[in-house]
Enzyme design. Structure first.
Site, mmCIF file in Angstrom:
data_model
loop_
_atom_site.group_PDB
_atom_site.id
_atom_site.type_symbol
_atom_site.label_atom_id
_atom_site.label_comp_id
_atom_site.label_asym_id
_atom_site.label_seq_id
_atom_site.Cartn_x
_atom_site.Cartn_y
_atom_site.Cartn_z
ATOM 1 N N GLN A 128 0.840 -1.202 0.000
ATOM 2 C CA GLN A 128 0.000 0.000 0.000
ATOM 3 C C GLN A 128 0.874 1.251 0.000
ATOM 4 O OE1 GLN A 128 -2.371 0.339 3.568
ATOM 5 N NE2 GLN A 128 -3.719 1.864 2.684
ATOM 6 N N SER A 131 1.245 6.586 2.441
ATOM 7 C CA SER A 131 1.992 7.541 3.274
ATOM 8 C C SER A 131 3.276 8.022 2.601
ATOM 9 C CB SER A 131 2.370 6.886 4.606
ATOM 10 O OG SER A 131 1.245 6.356 5.223
ATOM 11 N N GLU A 246 -10.230 -1.053 5.526
ATOM 12 C CA GLU A 246 -9.177 -1.335 6.508
ATOM 13 C C GLU A 246 -9.757 -1.252 7.921
ATOM 14 O OE1 GLU A 246 -4.497 -0.241 6.926
ATOM 15 O OE2 GLU A 246 -5.778 1.347 6.208
HETATM 16 C C1 FAD Z 1 3.285 -0.710 11.531
HETATM 17 C C2 FAD Z 1 2.912 0.302 10.499
HETATM 18 C C3 FAD Z 1 2.660 -0.102 9.197
HETATM 19 C C4 FAD Z 1 2.329 0.852 8.219
HETATM 20 N N1 FAD Z 1 2.114 0.404 6.938
HETATM 21 C C5 FAD Z 1 1.821 1.309 5.968
HETATM 22 C C6 FAD Z 1 1.667 0.891 4.617
HETATM 23 O O1 FAD Z 1 1.803 -0.295 4.288
HETATM 24 N N2 FAD Z 1 1.396 1.819 3.681
HETATM 25 C C7 FAD Z 1 1.221 3.144 3.998
HETATM 26 O O2 FAD Z 1 0.927 3.939 3.099
HETATM 27 N N3 FAD Z 1 1.398 3.593 5.269
HETATM 28 C C8 FAD Z 1 1.689 2.703 6.262
HETATM 29 N N4 FAD Z 1 1.878 3.141 7.558
HETATM 30 C C9 FAD Z 1 1.854 4.567 7.827
HETATM 31 C C10 FAD Z 1 0.655 5.072 8.598
HETATM 32 O O3 FAD Z 1 -0.498 5.061 7.800
HETATM 33 C C11 FAD Z 1 1.001 6.481 9.107
HETATM 34 O O4 FAD Z 1 2.077 6.331 10.010
HETATM 35 C C12 FAD Z 1 -0.166 7.158 9.786
HETATM 36 O O5 FAD Z 1 -1.164 7.481 8.864
HETATM 37 C C13 FAD Z 1 0.268 8.434 10.541
HETATM 38 O O6 FAD Z 1 0.986 9.286 9.707
HETATM 39 P P1 FAD Z 1 2.434 9.865 10.109
HETATM 40 O O7 FAD Z 1 3.282 8.709 10.549
HETATM 41 O O8 FAD Z 1 2.907 10.704 8.983
HETATM 42 O O9 FAD Z 1 2.185 10.755 11.390
HETATM 43 P P2 FAD Z 1 1.617 12.246 11.403
HETATM 44 O O10 FAD Z 1 0.426 12.350 10.542
HETATM 45 O O11 FAD Z 1 2.763 13.180 11.139
HETATM 46 O O12 FAD Z 1 1.166 12.375 12.902
HETATM 47 C C14 FAD Z 1 2.077 12.650 13.984
HETATM 48 C C15 FAD Z 1 1.255 12.812 15.261
HETATM 49 O O13 FAD Z 1 0.385 13.965 15.147
HETATM 50 C C16 FAD Z 1 -0.971 13.590 15.346
HETATM 51 N N5 FAD Z 1 -1.841 14.350 14.434
HETATM 52 C C17 FAD Z 1 -1.649 14.552 13.101
HETATM 53 N N6 FAD Z 1 -2.679 15.272 12.600
HETATM 54 C C18 FAD Z 1 -3.543 15.503 13.615
HETATM 55 C C19 FAD Z 1 -4.792 16.183 13.718
HETATM 56 N N7 FAD Z 1 -5.357 16.743 12.646
HETATM 57 N N8 FAD Z 1 -5.411 16.205 14.918
HETATM 58 C C20 FAD Z 1 -4.838 15.614 16.013
HETATM 59 N N9 FAD Z 1 -3.640 14.976 15.980
HETATM 60 C C21 FAD Z 1 -3.006 14.913 14.799
HETATM 61 C C22 FAD Z 1 -1.022 12.104 15.014
HETATM 62 O O14 FAD Z 1 -2.121 11.467 15.647
HETATM 63 C C23 FAD Z 1 0.324 11.618 15.527
HETATM 64 O O15 FAD Z 1 0.262 11.403 16.916
HETATM 65 C C24 FAD Z 1 2.216 2.218 8.552
HETATM 66 C C25 FAD Z 1 2.457 2.640 9.871
HETATM 67 C C26 FAD Z 1 2.830 1.698 10.835
HETATM 68 C C27 FAD Z 1 3.101 2.186 12.223
#
Ligand code: FAD
Length: 409
Positions: A128, A131, A246
């Site tokens: 997928q 991100s 999902e």
């Molecule tokens: C084990 C694992 C597997 C994954 N596998 C995939 C995959 O296969 N493909 C893929 O595309 N992605 C994958 N991901 C990524 C995942 O979808 C993202 O990590 C997730 O959507 C959060 O985005 P970010 O890491 O950029 O954090 P950010 O969006 O930068 O968030 C950082 C922090 O800020 C908070 N935050 C952000 N915006 C807001 C808001 N508007 N209001 C309140 N709080 C907020 C969040 O809750 C978090 O605590 C995976 C993640 C993990 C941990």
């Protein structure tokens, strides 16, 4: 409240039970049952073939694409029986639960014919590609772009946290196809072949030495023009359905794996003489109660879907937030029961896992035991599939009718 299923669903349950007892290896699920890693590999291959022959992979998909056309309730019963027997029920997570249903909902006839059979047979491995380094919760901020070049899209950009990218044949990827359009418009949902020049997968090694997810770089990567799902620049809508799948699956079975783990943690507390500690007793009771709440919420979700009341997206947000946080608390409790022992490597790299998911976050050179592995992996559960904070935003805005959060700038 009457939680009984109709007689035809119970009849179908009998069919599944018979099939499972005829096809699972002798002793499966009994104490002392184990497999060597080689036996496990052979079992996995043979099991996928058996599931396919039985028609149980994605059995609710329409018969014209190779599914069995099961009703929702039959699919629920199927899931329940497989969960009860701890028998695996899928070929490829991303194919079965995310891209397959998305294709059925949005794909053209030609796309369905081309991809669905391979998904059902487990022949195509998927990953997928949503991100990016600056686009996670704020997914619409993605920058990877795709431009038409003759009969092909040319993709350039970077994805991150891409689970299974090293093994995938295809990535279902969101790319910007109209840079002039507003943020949520101008995005398309592409199926891009991974095994080609220009795709560079860099594993992200974690503290335990495992590398489940990856960075993926695209430099002039080619993708057939017809591999757009749901129309050019319509990718946001399509992606939202994928994320809905999902969050919405296995409503009445999800709690079972937590109950199994809980029972193991309870036995551990007995073995270590910790059940006399009032705080440990209280936390055990809280964990058990939360698992019961998950079970009941599962029935709520099922009732909602069966009744067509369509609050599923909001209920799913509540469920995701609830189970991921409750699971973290339970795994922390398990570590507290282990006490100082939790800080040493308690596992054996070659040992089979007794708990579903117990092998996750456990590399050979960092042999933690099942509970330690689950503790580590639980840390990620409030992040993937939409963070717990984002689920709260959904609940606030869609259920409680709170004002939308202000946008920056
Ligand atoms: C084990 C694992 C597997 C994954 N596998 C995939 C995959 O296969 N493909 C893929 O595309 N992605 C994958 N991901 C990524 C995942 O979808 C993202 O990590 C997730 O959507 C959060 O985005 P970010 O890491 O950029 O954090 P950010 O969006 O930068 O968030 C950082 C922090 O800020 C908070 N935050 C952000 N915006 C807001 C808001 N508007 N209001 C309140 N709080 C907020 C969040 O809750 C978090 O605590 C995976 C993640 C993990 C941990």
């Amino acid at each position: 409240m009457d939680l009984a299923y109709p007689p035809e669903a119970e009849e179908f349950r009998g069919v599944i039970r018979d099939w499972l007892s005829e096809n699972l290896p002798d002793g499966w699920g009994q104490p002392g049952f184990s497999m060597t890693p080689e036996e496990r590999t052979t079992f996995n291959q043979e099991w996928t073939a058996k599931l396919f022959a039985g028609g149980w992979i994605c059995a609710s998909w329409p018969t014209e694409y190779g599914g069995k056309g099961l009703s929702l309730l039959e699919q629920v019963v199927l899931n329940e029986e497989f969960a009860r027997a701890s028998a695996p029920l899928r070929a490829d997570f991303f194919g079965d639960t995310l891209v397959g249903p998305t294709l059925l909902r949005w794909g053209t006839e030609e796309q369905k014919q081309r991809f669905i059979p391979g998904i059902l047979k487990g022949e195509i491995a998927w990953c997928q590609g949503f991100s990016e380094p600056d686009a996670g919760s704020d997914l619409a901020g993605l920058k990877t772009k795709a431009e038409l070049d003759g009969d092909e899209w040319m993709v350039n950009g970077q994805k991150v946290w891409t689970t299974q990218a090293r093994y995938a044949d295809y990535i279902f990827l969101l790319a910007r196809t109209d840079p002039e359009a507003p943020k949520h418009a101008g995005i398309s949902y592409l199926l891009v072949p991974m095994k080609q020049a220009g795709v560079e997968v860099r594993p992200i090694e974690q503290v335990d030495g495992s590398a489940e997810f990856n960075e993926v770089f695209f430099t002039n990567v080619r993708c057939p023009k017809d591999n757009v799902i749901g129309g050019v620049n319509n990718g946001w809508k399509v992606a939202m359905t994928t994320l809905g799948f999902e969050r919405g699956t296995s409503s009445t079975t999800g709690y079972r794996r937590f109950l199994k783990e809980f029972n193991q943690i309870l036995s551990l507390a007995h073995e270590r003489g910790r059940t006399g500690d009032p705080l440990i007793r209280q936390r055990l009771a809280q964990s058990w109660a939360k698992i019961k709440i998950m079970e009941i919420n599962g029935f709520r979700t099922l009732t909602d879907v069966l009744a067509g009341t369509h609050t599923t997206a909001a209920l799913s947000a509540c469920n995701k937030m609830f189970w991921s946080e409750a699971h973290q608390e339970t795994m922390l409790l398990a570590m507290d029961i282990l006490g100082l022992d939790s800080q040493i490597l308690l596992g054996n790299g070659d040992q089979e896992s007794l708990l579903p998911g117990g092998r996750r976050a456990r590399a050979r050179n960092y042999p933690v035991n099942d509970l330690q592995a689950l503790f580590f992996f639980s840390r990620s559960e409030t992040i993937w599939g939409g963070t717990a904070e984002i689920q709260r935003n959904i609940v606030g805005e869609r259920i409680l009718g709170l004002p939308k959060e202000p946008k920056p700038g």
